[in-house]
Scaffold this motif. Structure first.
Motif, PDB file in Angstrom:
ATOM      1  N   THR A 178       7.937 -38.262 -24.737  1.00  0.00           N
ATOM      2  CA  THR A 178       6.531 -38.566 -25.029  1.00  0.00           C
ATOM      3  C   THR A 178       5.624 -37.355 -24.845  1.00  0.00           C
ATOM      4  OG1 THR A 178       6.069 -39.250 -22.740  1.00  0.00           O
ATOM      5  CG2 THR A 178       6.907 -40.930 -24.243  1.00  0.00           C
ATOM      6  N   LEU A 179       6.171 -36.244 -24.319  1.00  0.00           N
ATOM      7  CA  LEU A 179       5.348 -35.073 -24.012  1.00  0.00           C
ATOM      8  C   LEU A 179       5.419 -34.049 -25.129  1.00  0.00           C
ATOM      9  CD1 LEU A 179       6.396 -34.521 -20.283  1.00  0.00           C
ATOM     10  CD2 LEU A 179       4.424 -35.814 -21.149  1.00  0.00           C
ATOM     11  N   PRO A 180       4.312 -33.359 -25.393  1.00  0.00           N
ATOM     12  CA  PRO A 180       4.320 -32.305 -26.412  1.00  0.00           C
ATOM     13  C   PRO A 180       5.138 -31.100 -25.943  1.00  0.00           C
ATOM     14  CG  PRO A 180       2.186 -32.383 -25.309  1.00  0.00           C
ATOM     15  CD  PRO A 180       2.961 -33.555 -24.824  1.00  0.00           C
ATOM     16  N   GLY A 181       6.093 -30.695 -26.778  1.00  0.00           N
ATOM     17  CA  GLY A 181       6.935 -29.558 -26.438  1.00  0.00           C
ATOM     18  C   GLY A 181       6.357 -28.247 -26.950  1.00  0.00           C
ATOM     19  N   PRO A 182       7.056 -27.161 -26.657  1.00  0.00           N
ATOM     20  CA  PRO A 182       8.297 -27.126 -25.885  1.00  0.00           C
ATOM     21  C   PRO A 182       8.037 -27.408 -24.405  1.00  0.00           C
ATOM     22  CG  PRO A 182       7.560 -24.894 -26.368  1.00  0.00           C
ATOM     23  CD  PRO A 182       6.644 -25.806 -27.124  1.00  0.00           C
ATOM     24  N   LEU A 183       9.031 -28.049 -23.765  1.00  0.00           N
ATOM     25  CA  LEU A 183       8.898 -28.393 -22.363  1.00  0.00           C
ATOM     26  C   LEU A 183       9.489 -27.290 -21.499  1.00  0.00           C
ATOM     27  CD1 LEU A 183       9.798 -32.201 -22.296  1.00  0.00           C
ATOM     28  CD2 LEU A 183       7.620 -31.068 -22.800  1.00  0.00           C
ATOM     29  N   ALA A 184       8.753 -26.936 -20.459  1.00  0.00           N
ATOM     30  CA  ALA A 184       9.211 -25.958 -19.471  1.00  0.00           C
ATOM     31  C   ALA A 184       9.440 -26.724 -18.175  1.00  0.00           C
ATOM     32  CB  ALA A 184       8.169 -24.862 -19.278  1.00  0.00           C
ATOM     33  N   LEU A 185      10.702 -26.899 -17.803  1.00  0.00           N
ATOM     34  CA  LEU A 185      11.060 -27.746 -16.670  1.00  0.00           C
ATOM     35  C   LEU A 185      11.369 -26.904 -15.435  1.00  0.00           C
ATOM     36  CD1 LEU A 185      13.526 -30.229 -18.448  1.00  0.00           C
ATOM     37  CD2 LEU A 185      11.019 -30.302 -18.365  1.00  0.00           C
ATOM     38  N   ALA A 186      10.697 -27.203 -14.342  1.00  0.00           N
ATOM     39  CA  ALA A 186      11.046 -26.640 -13.035  1.00  0.00           C
ATOM     40  C   ALA A 186      11.817 -27.729 -12.304  1.00  0.00           C
ATOM     41  CB  ALA A 186       9.798 -26.253 -12.260  1.00  0.00           C
ATOM     42  N   VAL A 187      13.096 -27.488 -12.025  1.00  0.00           N
ATOM     43  CA  VAL A 187      13.973 -28.542 -11.519  1.00  0.00           C
ATOM     44  C   VAL A 187      14.402 -28.232 -10.092  1.00  0.00           C
ATOM     45  CG1 VAL A 187      16.046 -29.900 -11.968  1.00  0.00           C
ATOM     46  CG2 VAL A 187      14.826 -28.855 -13.885  1.00  0.00           C
ATOM     47  N   GLY A 188      14.294 -29.225  -9.219  1.00  0.00           N
ATOM     48  CA  GLY A 188      14.726 -29.058  -7.835  1.00  0.00           C
ATOM     49  C   GLY A 188      14.279 -30.235  -6.995  1.00  0.00           C
ATOM     50  N   VAL A 189      14.671 -30.242  -5.723  1.00  0.00           N
ATOM     51  CA  VAL A 189      14.239 -31.304  -4.820  1.00  0.00           C
ATOM     52  C   VAL A 189      12.790 -31.077  -4.392  1.00  0.00           C
ATOM     53  CG1 VAL A 189      14.676 -32.401  -2.587  1.00  0.00           C
ATOM     54  CG2 VAL A 189      16.601 -31.742  -4.050  1.00  0.00           C
TER      55      VAL A 189
ATOM     56  N   ALA B 297       5.362 -22.229 -20.197  1.00  0.00           N
ATOM     57  CA  ALA B 297       4.594 -23.227 -20.948  1.00  0.00           C
ATOM     58  C   ALA B 297       3.320 -22.623 -21.531  1.00  0.00           C
ATOM     59  CB  ALA B 297       4.261 -24.412 -20.042  1.00  0.00           C
ATOM     60  N   THR B 298       2.662 -21.770 -20.764  1.00  0.00           N
ATOM     61  CA  THR B 298       1.440 -21.128 -21.247  1.00  0.00           C
ATOM     62  C   THR B 298       1.738 -20.200 -22.423  1.00  0.00           C
ATOM     63  OG1 THR B 298       0.416 -21.233 -19.046  1.00  0.00           O
ATOM     64  CG2 THR B 298      -0.479 -19.628 -20.598  1.00  0.00           C
ATOM     65  N   GLN B 299       2.783 -19.395 -22.284  1.00  0.00           N
ATOM     66  CA  GLN B 299       3.132 -18.432 -23.333  1.00  0.00           C
ATOM     67  C   GLN B 299       3.553 -19.108 -24.628  1.00  0.00           C
ATOM     68  OE1 GLN B 299       6.154 -16.034 -21.508  1.00  0.00           O
ATOM     69  NE2 GLN B 299       4.751 -15.099 -20.024  1.00  0.00           N
ATOM     70  N   HIS B 300       4.184 -20.276 -24.518  1.00  0.00           N
ATOM     71  CA  HIS B 300       4.727 -20.940 -25.703  1.00  0.00           C
ATOM     72  C   HIS B 300       3.938 -22.199 -26.076  1.00  0.00           C
ATOM     73  CE1 HIS B 300       8.361 -18.370 -25.859  1.00  0.00           C
ATOM     74  NE2 HIS B 300       8.227 -18.347 -24.544  1.00  0.00           N
ATOM     75  N   HIS B 301       2.748 -22.357 -25.467  1.00  0.00           N
ATOM     76  CA  HIS B 301       1.864 -23.480 -25.799  1.00  0.00           C
ATOM     77  C   HIS B 301       2.582 -24.817 -25.641  1.00  0.00           C
ATOM     78  CE1 HIS B 301      -0.857 -20.411 -27.312  1.00  0.00           C
ATOM     79  NE2 HIS B 301       0.133 -19.938 -28.050  1.00  0.00           N
ATOM     80  N   GLY B 302       3.321 -24.940 -24.561  1.00  0.00           N
ATOM     81  CA  GLY B 302       4.062 -26.165 -24.287  1.00  0.00           C
ATOM     82  C   GLY B 302       3.529 -26.882 -23.059  1.00  0.00           C
ATOM     83  N   THR B 303       4.390 -27.680 -22.444  1.00  0.00           N
ATOM     84  CA  THR B 303       4.013 -28.491 -21.285  1.00  0.00           C
ATOM     85  C   THR B 303       4.932 -28.172 -20.115  1.00  0.00           C
ATOM     86  OG1 THR B 303       3.319 -30.296 -22.752  1.00  0.00           O
ATOM     87  CG2 THR B 303       3.657 -30.841 -20.434  1.00  0.00           C
ATOM     88  N   ALA B 304       4.331 -27.836 -18.975  1.00  0.00           N
ATOM     89  CA  ALA B 304       5.108 -27.601 -17.752  1.00  0.00           C
ATOM     90  C   ALA B 304       5.360 -28.935 -17.064  1.00  0.00           C
ATOM     91  CB  ALA B 304       4.363 -26.652 -16.821  1.00  0.00           C
ATOM     92  N   VAL B 305       6.602 -29.168 -16.656  1.00  0.00           N
ATOM     93  CA  VAL B 305       6.982 -30.407 -15.988  1.00  0.00           C
ATOM     94  C   VAL B 305       7.808 -30.072 -14.751  1.00  0.00           C
ATOM     95  CG1 VAL B 305       8.132 -32.651 -16.213  1.00  0.00           C
ATOM     96  CG2 VAL B 305       7.122 -31.567 -18.240  1.00  0.00           C
ATOM     97  N   VAL B 306       7.431 -30.631 -13.617  1.00  0.00           N
ATOM     98  CA  VAL B 306       8.262 -30.525 -12.421  1.00  0.00           C
ATOM     99  C   VAL B 306       9.216 -31.711 -12.418  1.00  0.00           C
ATOM    100  CG1 VAL B 306       8.286 -30.676  -9.895  1.00  0.00           C
ATOM    101  CG2 VAL B 306       6.624 -29.202 -11.053  1.00  0.00           C
ATOM    102  N   VAL B 307      10.514 -31.416 -12.298  1.00  0.00           N
ATOM    103  CA  VAL B 307      11.544 -32.453 -12.296  1.00  0.00           C
ATOM    104  C   VAL B 307      12.146 -32.512 -10.899  1.00  0.00           C
ATOM    105  CG1 VAL B 307      13.713 -33.259 -13.298  1.00  0.00           C
ATOM    106  CG2 VAL B 307      12.058 -32.006 -14.725  1.00  0.00           C
ATOM    107  N   THR B 308      12.000 -33.664 -10.246  1.00  0.00           N
ATOM    108  CA  THR B 308      12.558 -33.828  -8.915  1.00  0.00           C
ATOM    109  C   THR B 308      13.242 -35.187  -8.814  1.00  0.00           C
ATOM    110  OG1 THR B 308      12.061 -33.602  -6.558  1.00  0.00           O
ATOM    111  CG2 THR B 308      10.445 -34.774  -7.897  1.00  0.00           C
ATOM    112  N   PHE B 309      13.599 -35.580  -7.603  1.00  0.00           N
ATOM    113  CA  PHE B 309      14.416 -36.781  -7.423  1.00  0.00           C
ATOM    114  C   PHE B 309      13.801 -37.672  -6.343  1.00  0.00           C
ATOM    115  CE2 PHE B 309      16.925 -33.171  -8.724  1.00  0.00           C
ATOM    116  CZ  PHE B 309      17.555 -33.648  -9.863  1.00  0.00           C
ATOM    117  N   ASP B 310      13.828 -38.973  -6.606  1.00  0.00           N
ATOM    118  CA  ASP B 310      13.244 -39.938  -5.690  1.00  0.00           C
ATOM    119  C   ASP B 310      14.202 -41.133  -5.543  1.00  0.00           C
ATOM    120  OD1 ASP B 310      11.483 -41.305  -4.067  1.00  0.00           O
ATOM    121  OD2 ASP B 310      10.293 -42.097  -5.721  1.00  0.00           O
TER     122      ASP B 310
END
Length: 317
Positions: free
Chosen positions: A12-23, A42-55
């Motif tokens: 559902t998010l506008p790409g390209p997606l830049a994912l930061a993944v970790g706990v 995300a800024t350089q490529h006009h995308g969306t930054a997303v933090v990916v973590t676990f719950d």
């Protein structure tokens, strides 16, 4: 900040997606470097930054008996991320079945959901997937295969120490707030909801807000000068973290906050509490009058700024 609860919702998010993944327990300065790499992409490529973590935190599922206290619970984590300017958080549900997911399958789901996947940023030593089979080398191989960039951010060192959640927990558990703040990049705080207590503070003339903390690491028991945020305003306060041995000793420590010169109804509200300095250890008193007198002294001390360090007078002519 938008919060997603499934990998598929990334579509559902506008790409390209830049994912930061970790706990990202604590979101300390090392974690912030990983997140910053995704933000810059995300800024350089006009995308969306997303933090990916676990719950919940994977350790709470894989080894519940020995899992450490958190530096920031889920809602506290969301608050800090919003302050860091993150537009979106993906909190992947973590279960025993999740732990059995092969590393390639986990990345494959991210690739399939993103529209498209621009990059994945991780700590260089981070491992993931079933039996920790995934690492930076596998991630780079998959990046070439699926055409996304990979950033392996090296560990951050301060004064020779690698910044880690473990070291910060140790510092907080010892009451070393200066060291914790040095590694966090901000003052250590805890977060929780105000719940109804036994109204003992009110009966003593010092009403308190009882904060149910989100399973977060607390400092040693004692009375502290703190700052607590009500809405958007930080107010000076006094905190008692302890078992209340004078009135009715509890098995589990409680965190009670008294706001001098302030009144209002806080039940059900969320409070973020910063510990600034220890006023005294927890003590048992010979009755309520002695306790009340000490509480007033605690308040006076908390509202008095600590004296500046004494500097020897310059004796040179």
């Amino acid at each position: 900040m938008q919060v997603l609860r499934s990998i598929e919702a990334l579509s559902t998010l506008p790409g390209p997606l830049a994912l930061a993944v970790g706990v990202f327990d604590g979101l300390h300065l090392g974690h912030q470097e990983v997140i910053r790499a995704a933000q810059e992409h995300a800024t350089q490529h006009h995308g969306t930054a997303v933090v990916v973590t676990f719950d919940p935190h994977p350790a709470q599922v894989l080894r519940p008996g020995t899992a450490p206290k958190l530096l920031c619970g889920p809602r506290h984590q969301q608050l800090i991320l919003s302050q860091l300017g993150i537009p979106c958080l993906l909190a992947c549900p973590f279960t025993a079945e999740t732990a059995k997911t092969p590393a390639r399958d986990f990345i494959g789901r991210l690739v399939a959901a993103a529209r498209p996947l621009g990059c994945i940023s991780v700590g260089y030593t981070w491992s993931f997937g079933h039996q920790r089979e995934g690492n930076i080398h596998l991630l780079m191989e998959l990046g070439q295969q699926h055409d996304f960039a990979v950033y392996g951010v090296p560990p951050l060192k301060i004064d020779g120490d690698v910044v880690s959640s473990t070291l910060i927990r140790e510092a907080v558990s010892k009451g070393d707030f200066a060291k914790a703040a040095q590694f966090l990049g901000r003052e250590h705080s805890v977060f929780g909801t105000v719940v109804e207590g036994q109204h003992l503070g009110r009966q003593l003339g010092f009403p308190t807000a009882n904060v149910a903390v989100e399973n977060e690491q607390l400092p040693p028991l004692g009375v502290y000068s703190v700052q607590a945020r009500i809405g958007t305003e930080w107010l000076p306060a006094v905190a008692n973290l302890g078992r209340r041995p004078t009135v009715a000793e509890n098995a589990d420590p409680t965190l009670e906050i008294h706001f001098p010169n302030w009144s209002g109804d806080l039940y059900g509200q969320d409070l973020e509490v910063r510990f600034t300095r220890l006023l005294r250890p927890e003590m048992k008193f010979n009755g309520l009058e002695e306790l009340k007198a000490q509480i007033q002294r605690d308040i006076d001390m908390a509202l008095t700024p600590p004296a500046a360090p004494h500097s020897p007078r310059d004796t040179h002519a």
